[in-house]
Design a protein around this motif. Sequence first.
Motif, PDB file in Angstrom:
ATOM      1  N   ALA A 221       2.444 -23.036 -11.190  1.00  0.00           N
ATOM      2  CA  ALA A 221       1.274 -23.889 -11.422  1.00  0.00           C
ATOM      3  C   ALA A 221       1.703 -25.325 -11.712  1.00  0.00           C
ATOM      4  O   ALA A 221       1.096 -26.284 -11.208  1.00  0.00           O
ATOM      5  N   PHE A 222       2.760 -25.483 -12.512  1.00  0.00           N
ATOM      6  CA  PHE A 222       3.216 -26.829 -12.837  1.00  0.00           C
ATOM      7  C   PHE A 222       3.768 -27.531 -11.600  1.00  0.00           C
ATOM      8  O   PHE A 222       3.489 -28.729 -11.373  1.00  0.00           O
ATOM      9  N   GLU A 223       4.549 -26.839 -10.792  1.00  0.00           N
ATOM     10  CA  GLU A 223       5.110 -27.462  -9.594  1.00  0.00           C
ATOM     11  C   GLU A 223       4.008 -27.846  -8.609  1.00  0.00           C
ATOM     12  O   GLU A 223       4.126 -28.846  -7.889  1.00  0.00           O
ATOM     13  N   HIS A 224       2.939 -27.073  -8.576  1.00  0.00           N
ATOM     14  CA  HIS A 224       1.790 -27.444  -7.747  1.00  0.00           C
ATOM     15  C   HIS A 224       1.189 -28.756  -8.247  1.00  0.00           C
ATOM     16  O   HIS A 224       0.856 -29.650  -7.460  1.00  0.00           O
ATOM     17  N   ASP A 225       1.040 -28.883  -9.573  1.00  0.00           N
ATOM     18  CA  ASP A 225       0.497 -30.120 -10.149  1.00  0.00           C
ATOM     19  C   ASP A 225       1.431 -31.300  -9.893  1.00  0.00           C
ATOM     20  O   ASP A 225       0.979 -32.420  -9.622  1.00  0.00           O
ATOM     21  N   MET A 226       2.732 -31.065  -9.967  1.00  0.00           N
ATOM     22  CA  MET A 226       3.691 -32.134  -9.720  1.00  0.00           C
ATOM     23  C   MET A 226       3.610 -32.600  -8.271  1.00  0.00           C
ATOM     24  O   MET A 226       3.673 -33.806  -7.996  1.00  0.00           O
ATOM     25  N   LYS A 227       3.439 -31.662  -7.357  1.00  0.00           N
ATOM     26  CA  LYS A 227       3.292 -32.018  -5.943  1.00  0.00           C
ATOM     27  C   LYS A 227       2.032 -32.856  -5.740  1.00  0.00           C
ATOM     28  O   LYS A 227       2.047 -33.861  -5.014  1.00  0.00           O
ATOM     29  N   GLU A 228       0.937 -32.456  -6.386  1.00  0.00           N
ATOM     30  CA  GLU A 228      -0.308 -33.216  -6.269  1.00  0.00           C
ATOM     31  C   GLU A 228      -0.140 -34.625  -6.826  1.00  0.00           C
ATOM     32  O   GLU A 228      -0.662 -35.591  -6.265  1.00  0.00           O
ATOM     33  N   MET A 229       0.601 -34.741  -7.925  1.00  0.00           N
ATOM     34  CA  MET A 229       0.835 -36.051  -8.520  1.00  0.00           C
ATOM     35  C   MET A 229       1.664 -36.937  -7.586  1.00  0.00           C
ATOM     36  O   MET A 229       1.361 -38.121  -7.395  1.00  0.00           O
ATOM     37  N   LEU A 230       2.681 -36.363  -6.987  1.00  0.00           N
ATOM     38  CA  LEU A 230       3.521 -37.120  -6.061  1.00  0.00           C
ATOM     39  C   LEU A 230       2.721 -37.604  -4.848  1.00  0.00           C
ATOM     40  O   LEU A 230       2.848 -38.752  -4.426  1.00  0.00           O
TER      41      LEU A 230
END
Length: 256
Positions: A221-230
Amino acid sequence: MTGTDSTPLRQHVGQSRLLRLLQEWARVEAESSRLDVAERLSGWLGAMDTVTLDGALQSIEAYPAQTRKAGEPLDAGALSQRLHRVTLEMSAGLTPAVPASSPLPPRGARAAEPPAPAPDEVKVTYAPYYQRYLDLQKRMDQQVAALRAELRQALTRGSPGLRQLVALDSVMEQMLGPRAQKLLASVPVFLERRFAYWRQAQERAPQPPERWHQPGGWIHAFEHDMKEMLLAELHLRLRPLQGLVEAAQNEQQKRT
């Protein structure tokens, strides 16, 4: 071009995908800093900046209406395709994966392997993700700067109005670039809050480490959010380049 104020810039940033994402996370986490984020991102032009910009605009408007340089004509379609292709390439490279040496549990661990340690024995920290984000920010900055220079060079083959736009874009980059870099440098701080949010969710409903990277796991879930942020940051960085291409397309449509 005269009478410039900070309203267009506030609209530009206020409508950005990055700001919307930050605001959404702030609502989910019930934080009180949401409006502060908007104010910091939008209030980039003060009174003195406006005076400086007005002076630059007057100089740009005084540019002589030089004839177009000889050589290859401006091809707005090719510029649009170039921007689209580079955007796809950059988007594909924005992966949250951290170096293998980071203290993350292995993906897809098999039962035959030594049993994974208990969740409280696995030390997962934000530090590798922080460094990964900084590395990707540096890559974005270099690639966007190179493409922006390429587009500017192409637009100098256009009309006097396009050459004025190139000059204006250069002025705006000089004025806003350092502040934009400073504000974008604070993005990993907000991302760290998101990391803490998902880690707390894991603590409230513990899962075995081998599930952390799978859908439903907190690291997934966190890596998904990080991808969205990038992706949101890339979208914001590309806004000025999209404006240059749209201006070239508008001029080409007028000639046809």
